[in-house]
Design an enzyme around this catalytic site. Structure first.
Site, mmCIF file in Angstrom:
data_model
loop_
_atom_site.group_PDB
_atom_site.id
_atom_site.type_symbol
_atom_site.label_atom_id
_atom_site.label_comp_id
_atom_site.label_asym_id
_atom_site.label_seq_id
_atom_site.Cartn_x
_atom_site.Cartn_y
_atom_site.Cartn_z
ATOM 1 N NE ARG A 40 -32.095 2.770 -20.394
ATOM 2 C CZ ARG A 40 -33.566 2.184 -19.193
ATOM 3 N NH1 ARG A 40 -33.230 2.210 -18.470
ATOM 4 N NH2 ARG A 40 -34.513 2.748 -20.492
ATOM 5 C CE LYS A 201 -47.426 -4.142 -22.373
ATOM 6 N NZ LYS A 201 -46.772 -4.840 -23.174
ATOM 7 N N GLY A 380 -39.598 -2.039 -26.429
ATOM 8 C CA GLY A 380 -38.347 -2.666 -25.537
ATOM 9 C C GLY A 380 -38.477 -3.765 -27.021
ATOM 10 N N GLY A 403 -41.232 4.906 -22.780
ATOM 11 C CA GLY A 403 -41.881 5.566 -22.266
ATOM 12 C C GLY A 403 -41.933 7.854 -22.450
#
Ligand code: AMP
Length: 423
Positions: A40, A201, A380, A403
């Site tokens: 990042r 998920k 990720g 997100g």
């Protein structure tokens, strides 16, 4: 709808004081002194070099972790300032607060091309509350605002949305590249547009999956998410992982297996022609799977879900878990990916951390790397998988915004993006 990122021209920033929102929420060593993954920070370097080269005075702001509105030393941004100094080969002055006299003093001492970094914004609850006074105070130090933190753009915080009310505001180059790539996926993907979806998920990506299913020509499902579809289609799935719908969503009538059932039903009339004449359903889920009795299992076995019909289904033992896509499914997915114009991939096809269940993810990762299609990856675990296979440089774009990407792909206008578009 027009979608043009507002990027700063040299005249917008030359010799100006520029407030830059970065996302330096990076992993730190256990003693909290070293940055252990600087992706990042690297992503912000182009923008910072552009500013430094044009004699801007730079004020960096960021959050780190969840200090819940209180100053907590373990969430200090100081190690990231040191790390950035090494990358830019110039000292970065660190101010141990993000408001008050110290900030004003440090900013007024800045010379052209110098950089100062302020302490974690989330040491103040006003940041996440998008408090107007807090935003005004941050903005008050500068003449221009640049947001280089797309990963936080889905939250209307003081440093992402609030400050844009007080300063001329622009996107950084990495922010603009990411949001433009995702926007192109939603508006003009080269077809056939193939979405590959996996992971355990479904909760965090359900809205993006629903939106993209309508936009894509084909949806290839794997991983734990495939179990939702298999269950919806009435297959016996033993002990396979199917994420429970949280109680608050259930109350609102949401159910993840029902979402899968609804998508299958809704897309039934839609077909894609393969090789010009073979009609395919839009959503394709595994016809064979690799089963084991636990995520750590050494032993595995391939089960055919389609050819022998009922006889095979009866063989699904109650303690079996579907932990990877099977060889026939891999072959079909590889072939379809090879014909794609665009591929979007989010989520591993199986429990790739265990070599017994890694083949599906590895083969699909290779197929996407090999295709001529534009490839966009997100998530990720997808990242962890391609790192494990040594394929990180083989794709057109890797989205790291988590997100924010998923909310954007769900078709939402993000509060941190809207103020940075040309009107
Ligand atoms: P997610 O965070 O939802 O993208 O899930 C990523 C995780 O899903 C990885 O750690 C995989 O091991 C796991 N996973 C993939 N396929 C399966 C499966 N069939 N059953 C259980 N877990 C899975």
């Amino acid at each position: 709808m027009q979608f043009t990122p507002r990027l700063p021209k040299v005249s917008d920033i030359k010799d100006k004081v520029v407030l830059v929102r970065v996302d330096y929420n990076v992993p730190l060593s256990s003693d909290r002194t070293q940055v252990t993954n600087d992706n990042r920070i690297q992503a912000s370097l182009d923008t910072l070099r552009f500013l430094i080269d044009h004699r801007a005075k730079v004020i960096l702001i960021s959050h780190l972790g969840r200090p819940e509105g209180k100053a907590q030393p373990e969430f200090s941004l100081q190690p990231t300032a040191k790390h950035l100094g090494k990358l830019l080969r110039q000292p970065i002055q660190f101010v141990p607060d993000c408001r008050g006299e110290q900030v004003a003093t440090a900013v007024s001492a800045l010379k052209p091309g110098q950089v100062v970094m302020l302490e974690n914004l989330r040491f103040y609850a006003q940041e996440e509350a998008n408090d107007a006074d807090f935003a005004k105070e941050l903005a008050g130090h500068a003449e221009v605002f640049i947001n280089e933190a797309f990963s936080t753009a889905h939250r209307a915080h003081a440093s992402t949305e609030g400050v844009t009310h007080f300063l001329p505001s622009f996107m950084g180059t990495a922010f603009a590249t990411e949001v433009s790539t995702l926007h192109r996926l939603l508006t003009k993907p080269k077809r056939p547009f193939v979405m590959v979806i996996g992971g355990a998920k479904i909760s965090d990506k359900v809205e993006a999956v629903v939106n993209l299913t309508h936009l894509a020509d084909l949806v290839l499902v794997g991983g734990g998410v495939a179990n939702n579809f298999l269950k919806a289609e009435g297959f016996a799935i033993g002990q396979s992982y199917v994420q429970d719908t949280p109680a608050d969503l259930k109350k609102k009538g949401v159910d993840y297996v029902a979402v899968a059932e609804h998508l299958i039903e809704e897309t039934k009339p839609e077909r894609m022609l393969k090789d010009g004449y073979v009609p395919l359903p839009k959503i394709i889920y595994p016809t064979d799977v690799v089963v084991g009795t636990s995520l750590e299992a050494k032993a595995s076995q391939v089960i055919d879900l389609a050819t022998d019909g009922k006889a095979e289904l009866d063989r699904v033992k109650p303690n079996w878990m579907f932990l990877d896509i099977g060889p026939r499914t891999i072959k079909l997915y590889q072939e379809l990916i090879s014909q794609a114009g665009t591929v979007f991939w989010n989520g591993p096809m199986g429990v790739f951390e265990n070599p017994s269940f890694a083949a599906g993810t590895r083969q699909i990762a290779k197929a996407i790397a090999k295709t001529k299609a534009t490839s966009v990856l997100g998530g990720g675990d997808t990242m962890a998988a391609i790192e494990q296979f040594g394929l990180t440089t083989e794709y057109d774009y890797i989205s790291t915004a988590g997100g924010a990407s998923l909310e954007f792909l769900a078709g939402k206008m993000l509060p941190g993006v809207e103020p940075l578009l040309e009107k």
